[in-house]
Design an enzyme around this catalytic site. Structure first.
Site, PDB file in Angstrom:
ATOM      1  N   CYS A 117      29.671 -24.708  -4.613  1.00 33.54           N
ATOM      2  CA  CYS A 117      29.708 -24.519  -3.151  1.00 33.54           C
ATOM      3  C   CYS A 117      30.698 -25.451  -2.476  1.00 33.54           C
ATOM      4  O   CYS A 117      31.057 -25.249  -1.319  1.00 33.54           O
ATOM      5  CB  CYS A 117      28.321 -24.715  -2.560  1.00 33.54           C
ATOM      6  N   HIS A 257      29.111 -26.114   4.717  1.00 31.62           N
ATOM      7  CA  HIS A 257      28.565 -25.153   3.765  1.00 31.62           C
ATOM      8  C   HIS A 257      27.131 -24.855   4.172  1.00 31.62           C
ATOM      9  O   HIS A 257      26.347 -25.757   4.453  1.00 31.62           O
ATOM     10  CB  HIS A 257      28.594 -25.714   2.348  1.00 31.62           C
ATOM     11  N   ASN A 287      23.618 -17.782   1.538  1.00 37.71           N
ATOM     12  CA  ASN A 287      24.488 -18.816   0.961  1.00 37.71           C
ATOM     13  C   ASN A 287      25.603 -18.114   0.170  1.00 37.71           C
ATOM     14  O   ASN A 287      25.351 -17.524  -0.872  1.00 37.71           O
ATOM     15  CB  ASN A 287      23.628 -19.699   0.047  1.00 37.71           C
TER      16      ASN A 287
END
Ligand code: COA
Length: 330
Positions: A117, A257, A287
């Protein structure tokens, strides 16, 4: 590094996958509820790419859109960096496939960065170094992920969290005071086991056993990641602010993020930057790993939420555990 070269972001773009998977759809698939997912994560729905679309297709579309905003063509690029852990295939690099799809020239070096990520911030930091050392002029930096193809839709711990998408920026060598002020990268390797897709590599090459034991799916110790996420993200934000001699009040936009709304709310309180300054879309995308920052940045830019000379703070954390930050004068 040359003090008079700055790295400016001059274009942003995204790919929004066609399919929508809502919490109510997931209620029919695993033992979960819209209420649990919304309260524990802040996610209502996530995007799912159509069959036949690969990560490089999404990324190529995001790059085309970013090039268009930048007023550049694929032939202007001398480098393509793609942050991804869900590329089209282990070999070749997804960035090479993106180069082919957008029609960039052979002079364009193209490679992937693997930092889960945090992949977009890692890629941006690499691009910044190439530009500031005069080794490149125009670079496409991408975050692209198709996590739904690596998800066990029988595992409620993970299948409610992730979605597909891609975002990209074009960075260029500039001699103004605007651009990337600093980037900061970190990895805590004591937590490599907390977030993995264990199968398909050299340790557990694909076999009937890796398939039957579901080793090609994402595995996450959510609680372990949660415990460190707030501290590490807040630390990364603070180091970016401190090393540039600015204060939290100077930050105009946070492109973070987005894994969990509770993590972001806690980071917002800890670093004392109001949540209203965060460019958020977690509710509609879930996500999207490395794609999360460039997608939300593109939406903020096109939505008029980022103005010239604004200070934009980026923070991300993911598998590794790898995390980092970037501070940009827009
Ligand atoms: N629906 C309903 N119940 C669920 C569920 C779901 N989708 N997923 C887990 N649960 C259950 C668990 O089984 C557990 O039940 P138990 O107490 O009977 O064992 C309970 O909910 C609490 O589980 P826990 O894992 O402690 O929940 P949580 O509050 O930590 O939330 C996450 C889980 C995954 C949302 C959260 O830990 C998280 O966001 N972690 C970080 C994720 C992240 O940042 N990833 C890295 C970046 S990509």
């Amino acid at each position: 590094m040359s003090a008079d070269i700055s790295t400016r972001i001059i274009g942003t773009g995204k790919y929004k996958a066609d399919g929508v998977l809502t919490n109510f759809d997931l209620e029919k698939m695993v033992d979960t509820s819209d209420q649990w997912i919304t309260e524990r994560t802040g996610i209502s729905e996530r995007r799912v790419a159509s069959k036949g679309i690969a990560t490089s297709d999404m990324a190529a579309e995001a790059v085309r859109s970013a090039l268009n905003m930048a007023g550049k063509t694929a032939n202007d690029l001398d480098m393509i960096i793609c942050g991804t852990v869900t590329g089209d295939m282990p070999l070749p690099a997804t960035a090479a496939l993106i180069q082919q799809k957008i029609g960039a020239s052979n002079m364009c070096a193209s490679f992937d960065v693997s930092a889960a990520c945090a992949g977009f911030i890692y890629g941006l930091s690499v691009a910044d170094a190439f530009i500031k050392t005069g080794k490149a002029k125009n670079i496409a930096v991408i975050g692209a992920e198709m996590l739904t193809r690596f998800m066990d839709f029988e595992d409620r711990n993970t299948c409610v969290l992730f979605g597909d998408g891609a975002g990209a920026v074009i960075v260029t060598a500039d001699n103004s005071s605007r651009g990337i002020l600093s980037t900061h990268l970190f990895t805590d390797s004591s937590l490599t086991g907390a977030l993995q897709i264990p199968g398909g590599g050299s340790l557990y090459p694909a076999s009937e056993k890796t398939i039957s034991s579901k080793r090609h799916y994402i595995k996450m110790e959510g609680r372990e990641v949660f415990k460190v996420a707030v501290k590490y993200l807040a630390d990364a934000a603070e180091v970016a602010i401190r090393s540039n001699g600015v204060t939290v009040d100077d930050i105009d936009v946070v492109a973070a993020h987005q894994a969990n709304m509770r993590i972001l709310s806690a980071v917002s309180k800890r670093v004392n930057i109001p949540i209203e300054k965060f460019a958020l879309n977690l509710r509609y995308y879930g996500n999207t790993s490395s794609a999360s920052i460039p997608i939300s940045l593109d939406e903020a830019v096109r939505g008029g939420k980022v103005s010239d000379n604004n200070l934009v703070l980026m923070i991300a954390l993911g598998g590794g555990i790898s995390w980092g930050s970037a501070l940009i004068k827009w």
